[in-house]
Design a protein around this motif. Structure first.
Motif, PDB file in Angstrom:
ATOM      1  N   GLU A 176       0.830  -1.214   0.000  1.00 23.05           N
ATOM      2  CA  GLU A 176       0.000   0.000   0.000  1.00 23.05           C
ATOM      3  C   GLU A 176       0.865   1.265   0.000  1.00 23.05           C
ATOM      4  O   GLU A 176       0.529   2.271   0.613  1.00 23.05           O
ATOM      5  N   ILE A 177       1.973   1.174  -0.736  1.00 23.47           N
ATOM      6  CA  ILE A 177       2.888   2.300  -0.801  1.00 23.47           C
ATOM      7  C   ILE A 177       2.249   3.535  -1.430  1.00 23.47           C
ATOM      8  O   ILE A 177       2.638   4.668  -1.157  1.00 23.47           O
ATOM      9  N   ASN A 178       1.212   3.314  -2.260  1.00 21.16           N
ATOM     10  CA  ASN A 178       0.560   4.438  -2.932  1.00 21.16           C
ATOM     11  C   ASN A 178      -0.722   4.882  -2.241  1.00 21.16           C
ATOM     12  O   ASN A 178      -1.438   5.739  -2.764  1.00 21.16           O
ATOM     13  N   GLY A 179      -1.027   4.300  -1.077  1.00 21.87           N
ATOM     14  CA  GLY A 179      -2.305   4.597  -0.434  1.00 21.87           C
ATOM     15  C   GLY A 179      -2.551   6.069  -0.190  1.00 21.87           C
ATOM     16  O   GLY A 179      -3.616   6.605  -0.535  1.00 21.87           O
ATOM     17  N   GLU A 180      -1.585   6.740   0.390  1.00 14.85           N
ATOM     18  CA  GLU A 180      -1.761   8.161   0.704  1.00 14.85           C
ATOM     19  C   GLU A 180      -1.898   8.989  -0.565  1.00 14.85           C
ATOM     20  O   GLU A 180      -2.757   9.879  -0.651  1.00 14.85           O
ATOM     21  N   ARG A 181      -1.067   8.696  -1.574  1.00 15.46           N
ATOM     22  CA  ARG A 181      -1.126   9.459  -2.822  1.00 15.46           C
ATOM     23  C   ARG A 181      -2.440   9.197  -3.566  1.00 15.46           C
ATOM     24  O   ARG A 181      -3.025  10.109  -4.150  1.00 15.46           O
ATOM     25  N   ASP A 182      -2.915   7.945  -3.554  1.00 20.27           N
ATOM     26  CA  ASP A 182      -4.178   7.636  -4.234  1.00 20.27           C
ATOM     27  C   ASP A 182      -5.336   8.408  -3.603  1.00 20.27           C
ATOM     28  O   ASP A 182      -6.197   8.945  -4.311  1.00 20.27           O
ATOM     29  N   ASN A 183      -5.364   8.481  -2.282  1.00 18.44           N
ATOM     30  CA  ASN A 183      -6.420   9.245  -1.604  1.00 18.44           C
ATOM     31  C   ASN A 183      -6.321  10.730  -1.914  1.00 18.44           C
ATOM     32  O   ASN A 183      -7.340  11.403  -2.098  1.00 18.44           O
ATOM     33  N   ALA A 184      -5.081  11.226  -1.985  1.00 20.03           N
ATOM     34  CA  ALA A 184      -4.895  12.644  -2.285  1.00 20.03           C
ATOM     35  C   ALA A 184      -5.393  12.983  -3.687  1.00 20.03           C
ATOM     36  O   ALA A 184      -5.977  14.042  -3.914  1.00 20.03           O
ATOM     37  N   PHE A 240       2.838   4.470 -14.197  1.00 18.18           N
ATOM     38  CA  PHE A 240       2.466   3.889 -12.909  1.00 18.18           C
ATOM     39  C   PHE A 240       3.343   4.519 -11.839  1.00 18.18           C
ATOM     40  O   PHE A 240       4.571   4.503 -11.930  1.00 18.18           O
ATOM     41  N   ASN A 241       2.675   5.075 -10.840  1.00 20.57           N
ATOM     42  CA  ASN A 241       3.377   5.759  -9.760  1.00 20.57           C
ATOM     43  C   ASN A 241       3.664   4.759  -8.641  1.00 20.57           C
ATOM     44  O   ASN A 241       2.758   4.262  -7.987  1.00 20.57           O
ATOM     45  N   PHE A 242       4.943   4.491  -8.410  1.00 17.88           N
ATOM     46  CA  PHE A 242       5.344   3.576  -7.340  1.00 17.88           C
ATOM     47  C   PHE A 242       6.049   4.394  -6.264  1.00 17.88           C
ATOM     48  O   PHE A 242       7.235   4.682  -6.348  1.00 17.88           O
ATOM     49  N   GLY A 243       5.281   4.818  -5.260  1.00 15.59           N
ATOM     50  CA  GLY A 243       5.857   5.596  -4.163  1.00 15.59           C
ATOM     51  C   GLY A 243       6.468   6.907  -4.592  1.00 15.59           C
ATOM     52  O   GLY A 243       7.443   7.383  -3.987  1.00 15.59           O
ATOM     53  N   GLY A 244       5.922   7.509  -5.639  1.00  9.83           N
ATOM     54  CA  GLY A 244       6.442   8.791  -6.110  1.00  9.83           C
ATOM     55  C   GLY A 244       7.423   8.681  -7.260  1.00  9.83           C
ATOM     56  O   GLY A 244       7.877   9.704  -7.784  1.00  9.83           O
ATOM     57  N   ILE A 245       7.750   7.461  -7.660  1.00  2.59           N
ATOM     58  CA  ILE A 245       8.630   7.232  -8.807  1.00  2.59           C
ATOM     59  C   ILE A 245       7.780   6.690  -9.948  1.00  2.59           C
ATOM     60  O   ILE A 245       6.970   5.773  -9.746  1.00  2.59           O
ATOM     61  N   PHE A 246       7.953   7.257 -11.134  1.00  2.00           N
ATOM     62  CA  PHE A 246       7.056   6.938 -12.248  1.00  2.00           C
ATOM     63  C   PHE A 246       7.694   5.933 -13.198  1.00  2.00           C
ATOM     64  O   PHE A 246       8.856   6.072 -13.595  1.00  2.00           O
ATOM     65  N   PHE A 247       6.894   4.929 -13.573  1.00  2.00           N
ATOM     66  CA  PHE A 247       7.333   3.874 -14.475  1.00  2.00           C
ATOM     67  C   PHE A 247       6.409   3.811 -15.679  1.00  2.00           C
ATOM     68  O   PHE A 247       5.214   4.100 -15.579  1.00  2.00           O
ATOM     69  N   LYS A 248       6.991   3.410 -16.829  1.00  2.98           N
ATOM     70  CA  LYS A 248       6.228   3.223 -18.063  1.00  2.98           C
ATOM     71  C   LYS A 248       6.634   1.901 -18.706  1.00  2.98           C
ATOM     72  O   LYS A 248       7.774   1.446 -18.557  1.00  2.98           O
ATOM     73  N   LEU A 249       5.672   1.308 -19.428  1.00  2.00           N
ATOM     74  CA  LEU A 249       5.969   0.083 -20.175  1.00  2.00           C
ATOM     75  C   LEU A 249       6.830   0.390 -21.388  1.00  2.00           C
ATOM     76  O   LEU A 249       6.588   1.363 -22.114  1.00  2.00           O
TER      77      LEU A 249
END
Length: 438
Positions: free
Chosen positions: A192-200, A214-223
């Protein structure tokens, strides 16, 4: 009318004490004085000590007594870049004291200010060249390495401006394949590393994510089929720098950009990051005659772009972090040190008795002073004068620049050839200097 100009520059100046009585600064001054415009990066807070330390620092809290600036001036510099990762080590008080002192000394400086407008704007220096021509030069100072709280801000109808430094942010996206993306999403769900950001984002207090990322704890990833990293300049900050160059071009014959950056492409400190290359080249596109970089203490590549030089890092000019005599209590707490320990005792522990760390790596003590000649905004000559900062066994003079030995001239030349070859830069070793083939 054709206007000629000669420019010399150095990397980071971290001068924390007066010169030793037997130090001969004249041999370095003689190189610097070859220029009409003589620049350095002021990587220290100038203060008498009546300031608050920030909770963050640029690695270590760096301050220097006001009188030490007079020592630095002995080299003959006439323009000072002030925007770097140490500029706010002592919060707003340290920055304002530095600003006020440089203003009192009536020197040309840029990169810090009491607002974003002031920190961004160029500084100017006017001189009469050997052809009896009046030449006006502008210099812009910026950094890409900083803590967010250090950014200067502008005023509005409700609040006054925020003091700080001239910064350029960047955006990073990391590319992974489908299997790796699936793993990231699985970890994010379980932790649930993104829980706070998802709620925000649901509440509208954070902007929506960029489509396809995809935001993983504030770091952005792309396929992507090809894994790796892409960085790019923040568009708002880049445009602000472009506007500053355009403003300077209206008022000056030449515009110089001094840029401080620690970010790298991969894991090698000699590789400037993608966005920093973008930034430096854009500065040339918009009218800068050169970009002079500094940051990670080591030399980085030289690129001749559109006929103009980009020095991605000149490394150090004066490196005296080992002479820090005053630190805030945060330093003790940062490393969980007993508060009864002295500074030199803590430094010995951190360096494992002088075997690891920036101050004990000889590569950080090799540099050069570029000498450039321009005629009507066209580069006509580019020489590099190798220097070395005293390193081995001499604590009194350690970190102060002298002319490089022949062995270190060869070493600097070989290193620059190796790291600059991907940029197509051609270098030629002369007797005591290096020529860049234009």
């Amino acid at each position: 009318m054709t206007k000629k100009i000669k420019i010399t520059a150095t990397g980071d100046s971290m001068l924390l004490r007066k010169f030793p009585v037997d130090y001969n600064h004249a041999e370095i001054k003689n190189i610097i004085e070859k220029g009409n415009i003589k620049l350095t990066n002021l990587e220290m807070v100038l203060t008498e000590g009546n300031v608050f330390a920030s909770t963050f620092c640029g690695g270590e809290w760096i301050s220097s007594d006001l009188v030490n600036f007079d020592e630095l001036m002995k080299y003959g510099f006439n323009m000072y870049a002030c925007s770097n990762n140490h500029s706010m080590d002592y919060s707003y008080g340290g920055l304002i004291e530095t600003y006020n002192y440089l203003s009192k000394k009536r020197v040309a400086f840029a990169g810090i200010g009491k607002s974003l407008i002031e920190a961004t704007k160029p500084t100017y220096y006017t001189y009469i060249n050997e052809l009896n021509q009046k030449v006006r030069v502008a210099m812009i100072s910026l950094t890409t390495t900083f803590i967010d709280a250090a950014r200067a801000g502008d005023a509005n109808d409700f609040f006054q401006a925020r003091p700080g430094i001239n910064t350029v942010r960047n955006n990073s996206i990391y590319y992974v394949n489908q299997d790796e993306m699936a793993i990231l999403k699985q970890i994010a769900k379980k932790t649930e590393i993104n829980g706070e950001r998802d709620n925000a984002r649901k509440n509208g207090t954070l902007p929506p994510e960029e489509p396809g990322t995809f935001n993983f704890g504030g770091i952005f990833f792309k396929l992507s089929e090809q894994q790796g990293k892409l960085t790019e300049c923040n568009k708002f900050d880049l445009q602000r720098i472009i506007d500053s160059i355009k403003e300077a071009k209206k008022c000056a014959d030449y515009v110089i950009v001094m840029a401080h950056s620690h970010q790298i492409k991969h894991s090698d400190y000699t590789e400037p990051d993608y966005f920093f290359e973008e930034l430096c080249r854009k500065c040339i596109d918009e009218g800068a005659c050169c970009v002079i970089g500094s940051g990670t203490h080591q030399l980085k590549p030289i690129e001749i772009y559109q006929g103009k030089p980009i020095f991605y890092s000149l490394g150090n000019f004066i490196f005296e972090s080992h002479h820090v005599e005053k630190l805030p209590i945060d330093f003790w707490d940062k490393y969980n040190f007993d508060r009864l320990l002295k500074i030199d005792e803590m430094e010995n522990i951190l360096s494992k008795n002088g075997t690891v760390g920036l101050e004990f790596d000889e590569i950080n003590y090799l540099s050069y002073i570029p000498y450039m000649e321009y005629e009507n905004d066209k580069l006509s000559k580019l020489y590099l004068y190798p220097i070395e900062l005293t390193f081995n066994g001499d604590l009194i003079h350690k970190g102060l620049p002298v002319r490089a030995s022949q062995a270190n001239i060869n070493r600097i030349y070989t290193q620059l050839v190796n790291i600059s070859q991907d940029y197509g830069t051609k270098l030629c070793l002369k007797d005591k200097f290096i020529e860049i083939i234009i």
